[in-house]
Design a protein around this motif. Structure first.
Motif, PDB file in Angstrom:
ATOM      1  N   ALA A 102     -41.828 -38.210  32.208  1.00 36.91           N
ATOM      2  CA  ALA A 102     -41.437 -38.449  33.668  1.00 36.91           C
ATOM      3  C   ALA A 102     -39.817 -38.357  33.639  1.00 36.91           C
ATOM      4  O   ALA A 102     -39.433 -37.754  34.616  1.00 36.91           O
ATOM      5  CB  ALA A 102     -41.735 -39.827  34.079  1.00 36.91           C
ATOM      6  N   ARG A 103     -39.232 -38.879  32.747  1.00 33.43           N
ATOM      7  CA  ARG A 103     -37.683 -38.635  32.718  1.00 33.43           C
ATOM      8  C   ARG A 103     -37.245 -37.129  32.762  1.00 33.43           C
ATOM      9  O   ARG A 103     -36.541 -36.713  33.491  1.00 33.43           O
ATOM     10  CB  ARG A 103     -37.120 -39.394  31.364  1.00 33.43           C
ATOM     11  N   ALA A 106     -38.047 -35.502  36.200  1.00 30.05           N
ATOM     12  CA  ALA A 106     -36.750 -35.940  37.002  1.00 30.05           C
ATOM     13  C   ALA A 106     -35.488 -35.019  36.765  1.00 30.05           C
ATOM     14  O   ALA A 106     -34.823 -34.408  37.734  1.00 30.05           O
ATOM     15  CB  ALA A 106     -36.477 -37.332  36.788  1.00 30.05           C
ATOM     16  N   SER A 151     -42.628 -31.547  33.055  1.00 27.36           N
ATOM     17  CA  SER A 151     -41.354 -31.789  32.040  1.00 27.36           C
ATOM     18  C   SER A 151     -40.757 -30.518  31.563  1.00 27.36           C
ATOM     19  O   SER A 151     -39.839 -30.689  30.896  1.00 27.36           O
ATOM     20  CB  SER A 151     -41.695 -32.866  30.962  1.00 27.36           C
ATOM     21  N   ILE A 193     -39.377 -39.288  40.661  1.00 23.06           N
ATOM     22  CA  ILE A 193     -38.853 -37.880  39.853  1.00 23.06           C
ATOM     23  C   ILE A 193     -38.197 -36.990  40.982  1.00 23.06           C
ATOM     24  O   ILE A 193     -37.289 -36.233  40.681  1.00 23.06           O
ATOM     25  CB  ILE A 193     -40.173 -37.396  39.563  1.00 23.06           C
ATOM     26  N   GLU A 198     -33.777 -40.434  36.789  1.00 25.24           N
ATOM     27  CA  GLU A 198     -34.547 -40.395  35.379  1.00 25.24           C
ATOM     28  C   GLU A 198     -35.029 -41.902  35.081  1.00 25.24           C
ATOM     29  O   GLU A 198     -36.143 -42.066  34.515  1.00 25.24           O
ATOM     30  CB  GLU A 198     -33.792 -39.861  34.630  1.00 25.24           C
ATOM     31  N   ALA A 201     -37.869 -43.423  37.129  1.00 23.86           N
ATOM     32  CA  ALA A 201     -38.926 -42.536  36.838  1.00 23.86           C
ATOM     33  C   ALA A 201     -39.577 -42.940  35.467  1.00 23.86           C
ATOM     34  O   ALA A 201     -40.851 -43.131  35.284  1.00 23.86           O
ATOM     35  CB  ALA A 201     -39.162 -41.151  36.636  1.00 23.86           C
TER      36      ALA A 201
END
Length: 231
Positions: A102-103, A106, A151, A193, A198, A201
């Motif tokens: 998820a990071r 984002a 991602s 996101i 970041e 998320a």
């Protein structure tokens, strides 16, 4: 010289058949139609699918390698019941990787890929509102795979695909009555996101997996205490 005629090999047709059965049985396990501990009888499945026992047997062999079914000389074939410690390990490592995924989503902020995730989110919310609960497991999988694509890290996506398959039995044991909470968490993750936040998320995605694991653990304990879950 006349060109050699090409004909379909029977083995290829057979492979396609047992792979289709494997996919359908995997879907039913993840949906909870086949529950942990349920017996899977080859003859009944063959009759239901309208095939011989051979492709069913091959599909079961694949499901066994996936860790979704157990083959026991005494009990026969049954849907695997996740061991408590193994379930905890799978949840913990998946939570970490989903958070990092998820990071990255984002950070990348790919509008096309995130729009795809948004469309799946809308489908999930619509299915929930329409009480079409049988569609939610597949949509949940689709949503997480869409975030994996967002991602833009193929190695991470491959690792998560394997983990999601191996942990699908754990999450299949979650109480279906809490699906609304799960899809609200999906919406919150996607919003963070899209906002390119970041840290938020990652935290929301990690917590989402941990909470789902806790819900599954609680339901497992209830089923075990009621005698509805057998090893």
């Amino acid at each position: 010289m006349a060109p050699k005629k090409t004909t379909q090999r029977l083995g290829a047709a057979h492979n396609a058949l047992f792979l289709q059965i494997h996919e359908e049985m995997r879907r039913r396990i993840q949906n909870g139609d086949f529950k942990p501990g349920d017996r899977l009888v080859e003859d009944r499945l063959a009759e239901e699918f309208g095939v011989s026992r051979n492709p069913v047997r091959e599909a079961i062999r694949l499901l066994s390698s996936d860790g979704l079914v157990e083959v026991n000389a005494r009990r026969g074939v049954y849907v695997s019941v996740p061991e408590v410690e193994k379930a905890r390990e799978l949840v913990e490592i998946r939570a970490v990787l989903e958070g990092h995924n998820a990071r990255l989503a984002a950070r990348r902020g790919n509008p096309k890929l995130l729009a795809e995730a948004g469309k799946i989110l809308e489908k999930g919310q619509a299915a929930l509102a329409g009480k079409r609960t049988s569609a939610l497991a597949q949509l949940n999988d689709d949503f997480h795979r869409a975030l994996s694509r967002a991602s833009e890290n193929e190695t991470l996506a491959e690792m998560l695909a394997t983990l999601r398959l191996r942990s699908s039995l754990v999450f299949a044991m979650a109480d279906p009555e809490v699906q609304g909470q799960s899809w609200q968490e999906h919406a919150d993750i996607l919003r963070a996101i899209l906002d390119a936040d970041e840290d938020k998320a990652a935290a929301l995605s990690t917590d989402h997996v941990l909470r789902a694991g806790e819900r599954a653990r609680a339901r497992r304990e209830r089923l075990a205490s009621d005698g509805e879950l057998t090893q």
